[in-house]
Design an enzyme around this catalytic site. Structure first.
Site, mmCIF file in Angstrom:
data_model
loop_
_atom_site.group_PDB
_atom_site.id
_atom_site.type_symbol
_atom_site.label_atom_id
_atom_site.label_comp_id
_atom_site.label_asym_id
_atom_site.label_seq_id
_atom_site.Cartn_x
_atom_site.Cartn_y
_atom_site.Cartn_z
ATOM 1 C CB CYS A 2 78.820 82.660 9.742
ATOM 2 S SG CYS A 2 79.874 84.196 9.745
ATOM 3 N NE ARG A 27 73.213 81.860 8.475
ATOM 4 C CZ ARG A 27 72.237 82.003 9.513
ATOM 5 N NH1 ARG A 27 70.819 81.845 9.573
ATOM 6 N NH2 ARG A 27 72.739 82.696 10.442
ATOM 7 C CD1 TRP A 73 79.736 87.797 4.652
ATOM 8 C CD2 TRP A 73 80.250 89.080 6.515
ATOM 9 N NE1 TRP A 73 79.673 89.271 4.547
ATOM 10 C CE2 TRP A 73 79.817 89.934 5.314
ATOM 11 C CE3 TRP A 73 80.630 89.632 7.734
ATOM 12 C CZ2 TRP A 73 79.988 91.290 5.468
ATOM 13 C CZ3 TRP A 73 80.341 91.025 7.955
ATOM 14 C CH2 TRP A 73 80.086 91.924 6.816
ATOM 15 C CG ASN A 99 78.169 81.492 12.652
ATOM 16 O OD1 ASN A 99 79.065 81.132 12.112
ATOM 17 N ND2 ASN A 99 76.775 81.013 12.191
ATOM 18 N N GLY A 100 79.784 85.024 15.103
ATOM 19 C CA GLY A 100 79.586 85.911 16.062
ATOM 20 C C GLY A 100 81.079 86.680 16.233
ATOM 21 C CD GLU A 484 62.618 96.999 0.346
ATOM 22 O OE1 GLU A 484 63.043 95.759 -0.060
ATOM 23 O OE2 GLU A 484 63.322 97.692 1.185
ATOM 24 C CE LYS A 488 65.541 93.961 -1.451
ATOM 25 N NZ LYS A 488 65.226 94.853 -0.635
ATOM 26 C CD GLU A 491 69.448 94.569 -0.356
ATOM 27 O OE1 GLU A 491 69.646 94.255 1.113
ATOM 28 O OE2 GLU A 491 68.457 94.383 -1.120
ATOM 29 C CG HIS A 507 64.721 120.999 -0.517
ATOM 30 N ND1 HIS A 507 64.540 122.022 -0.039
ATOM 31 C CD2 HIS A 507 63.207 120.676 -0.898
ATOM 32 C CE1 HIS A 507 63.383 122.707 0.209
ATOM 33 N NE2 HIS A 507 62.449 121.725 -0.472
ATOM 34 C CE LYS A 606 66.643 86.591 3.687
ATOM 35 N NZ LYS A 606 66.309 87.284 2.514
#
Length: 611
Positions: A2, A27, A73, A99-100, A484, A488, A491, A507, A606
């Protein structure tokens, strides 16, 4: 997560707030809203983008020199106009942005409902503003004292701004566990979740601490803690520059930040390495140099991309410093009863310095006597302030939601820390240190060389933008690089992707291999090279399509793989810094070809500042 923007001063508030919300779009959010004081309290809010909000208020009177804005958000209640912030008290006199998460909102709401309060949204935030109103109704207290008492009753995390129609020349801001910065101008103040909306107007800022409440007028600010004790604000100067927040001719912030990595890695090393003399200097942890000689263990706590950097750090620290290392998801660590002692060092890694789970992990480790080192990009953020010592990455602001330069900067810092610890503990020869630091000093130039493959990687991407799945495989420090790379891709392109140690392919994951499965190998010439070649042959035998990251000049893998991307030859310690670059570019170009919003991927924020 947010975004919050607030303004009180002599300028028109609306354009400052809207521009600030646009700066905070990175964000992540699903709706936006603004409250203005222009003779009365006016609220405008809309599900969707900030641009949708702007369009919806065309023709409205948007005057006023005091206001606040929010990008939401969703946590409590689906994205909708009615769940968007700001929210108001029952009588419409008070407005709040938040926010929170208020964890005890349900019990508070039940009590308020029993006293006749009527709610218009599904959010926990509306409960908080009704609670403040209720305290005033019950006690007759002024707004300042009612806010303080209300915050003492809530459990959870918050960064809030409150406006009161009866106090048209004041904003009230408070925080606990969610970031908030105050910009100090001449006859004006700014409020924001981070410094990006503020830098255009002032470089002087106050970072609000947990459990602090700021009462802000045009020409004065009063800060108290939740116990009603006056706090002396510490004003500091931002290092941020406005041009860092612009795209600079690139199509996306993510691409710009990928291409900034030669500079960001160099900035990370500046003043810290001395190749000719063969030593590393880390002023941020110098005070603990002696302690490093006698510690039992290092525990690294992080989330997401920072966790992958931590895995690289595990390889480097154990290899060169000979200290046992464990890498923990901060979100899991905080809910266990981990065995931690005063002989442990906990390294907390976070780009933003505000990651909620990592902050909670730090608090837990500190309670058990551990020494905390922070690795962070944002000066003045919460994690550096919670840590005993640490190292800033100096990567500059990262606007793209998917971390790129933050990852390589974190890996660079961990490389420096590994060599520094090896130096302090006498685990590395002077000649070896000179050799490694000389190579490290040249890494920015080698990263620049990796970026020259951008056009060929774009061509490779065209063969895979319709793929439904990807596998990324690597060995040694190539394994976290594979993780990573997979992160990416999923995402920003929304393609399902998994990273595995190459040796684990047999495996389970090998069952997925067919002619439709692209497999990306980290296949550089290192100690595992021959083993990785065997893995490639196994994939090709099952008709898998292979993209290989190879050392420049390699012809063995080139004759086996469908596509190869070359990176310069360097010591194995620096593989993650070089092999990561083409994976970032591959993900970027695939996402662009699929028409995805690269800088603001769906459902992501973010900074994850709430659980």
């Amino acid at each position: 997560m947010c975004g919050i923007v607030g303004y009180i001063g002599h300028r028109e508030a609306w354009p400052i707030i809207i521009k600030g919300l646009q700066r905070l779009e990175y964000r992540g959010y699903d709706s936006a809203g603004v409250a203005l004081m222009n003779g009365h309290l006016s609220i405008y809010k809309k599900a969707g983008k900030v641009s949708d909000l702007k369009q919806s208020v065309e023709g409205e009177n948007l005057g006023g020199t005091l206001g606040m804005g929010h990008t939401r958000w969703a946590t409590h209640g689906e994205p909708s106009d009615r769940n968007s912030h700001p929210h108001t008290s029952g009588d419409g006199r008070l407005a709040i942005i938040h926010n929170g998460i208020i964890e005890n909102y349900s019990s508070l709401k039940e009590a308020l409902l029993s006293r006749g309060h009527i709610f218009k949204s599904d959010t926990d935030t509306e409960v908080l503003i009704h609670l403040i109103e209720d305290i005033q109704l019950q006690t007759g207290l002024d707004i300042r004292e009612a806010v303080r008492i209300a915050l003492d009753k809530v459990i959870g995390a918050y960064a809030i701004v409150i406006m009161d129609k009866d106090e048209p020349d004041e904003l009230i801001a408070a925080r606990k566990g969610s970031p908030m910065v105050l910009g100090v101008g001449e006859g004006e103040y700014f409020i924001a979740s981070d410094a990006s909306p503020i830098i255009e107007y002032t470089k002087n800022v106050i970072y609000l601490n947990d459990n602090e409440i700021a009462f802000i007028k045009r020409d004065e600010i009063l800060i108290k803690n939740i116990d009603n004790t006056i706090q002396i604000p510490y004003v500091q100067e931002l290092e941020l520059k406005l041009e860092m927040l612009e795209k600079g001719g690139f199509d996306h912030f993510m691409l710009k930040e990928i291409f900034e990595q030669p500079r960001s890695i160099k900035d990370c090393m500046r003043g810290r390495i001395y190749p000719d003399e063969g030593y590393v200097q880390l002023g941020g942890i110098k005070e603990y140099a002696e302690k490093l000689k006698n510690i039992d263990r290092i525990v690294i706590v992080a989330c997401g991309t920072s966790w992958h950097a931590g895995l690289v750090g595990e390889y480097l620290i154990e290899e060169y410093s000979r200290i046992p290392v464990e890498v923990e998801y901060a979100s899991e660590f905080r809910y266990r009863n981990p065995i931690i002692s005063e002989k442990d060092i906990v390294i907390a890694i976070s780009q933003s310095g505000e990651t909620a789970d990592t902050m909670a992990a730090i608090e837990l480790a500190k309670s058990k006597g551990a020494t905390i080192f922070g690795i962070c990009n944002v000066v003045g953020a919460s994690i550096p302030r919670l840590s005993h010592a640490g190292v800033y990455t100096h990567a500059g602001p990262e606007i793209g939601v998917a971390s790129t330069k933050a990852f390589t900067a974190q890996v660079t810092v961990l490389t420096l820390m590994a060599l520094y610890m090896a130096q302090q503990r006498g685990k590395i020869t002077q000649s070896k240190m000179v050799h490694l630091l000389t190579e490290l000093d040249n890494i920015p130039a080698l990263v620049e060389k990796c970026l020259l493959s951008n056009d060929s990687i774009k061509n490779i991407s065209e063969a895979f933008n319709d793929a439904s799945n990807f596998l990324f495989l690597g060995r040694g420090s190539g394994f976290p690089v594979a993780l990573e790379g997979a992160l990416k891709l999923k995402e920003i392109s929304y393609i399902h992707a998994e990273g595995y140690p190459a040796a684990e392919m047999k495996h389970g994951p090998i069952a997925l291999i067919d002619e439709e499965m692209p497999v990306v190998f980290i296949a550089t010439k290192n100690s595992s090279y021959e083993k990785v070649i065997s893995n490639i042959q196994e994939v090709k035998a099952r008709k898998g399509r292979v993209i290989a990251i190879v050392t420049e000049g390699d012809i063995v893998v080139k004759n086996m793989a469908d596509f190869t991307i070359e990176i310069p030859d360097a010591d194995e310690i620096f593989l993650p810094l070089l092999a990561t670059i083409p994976l970032q570019l591959l993900s970027y170009h695939i996402a662009v070809l699929r028409g995805c919003n690269v800088d603001q991927p769906r459902n992501l924020a973010k900074s994850v500042t709430v659980e």
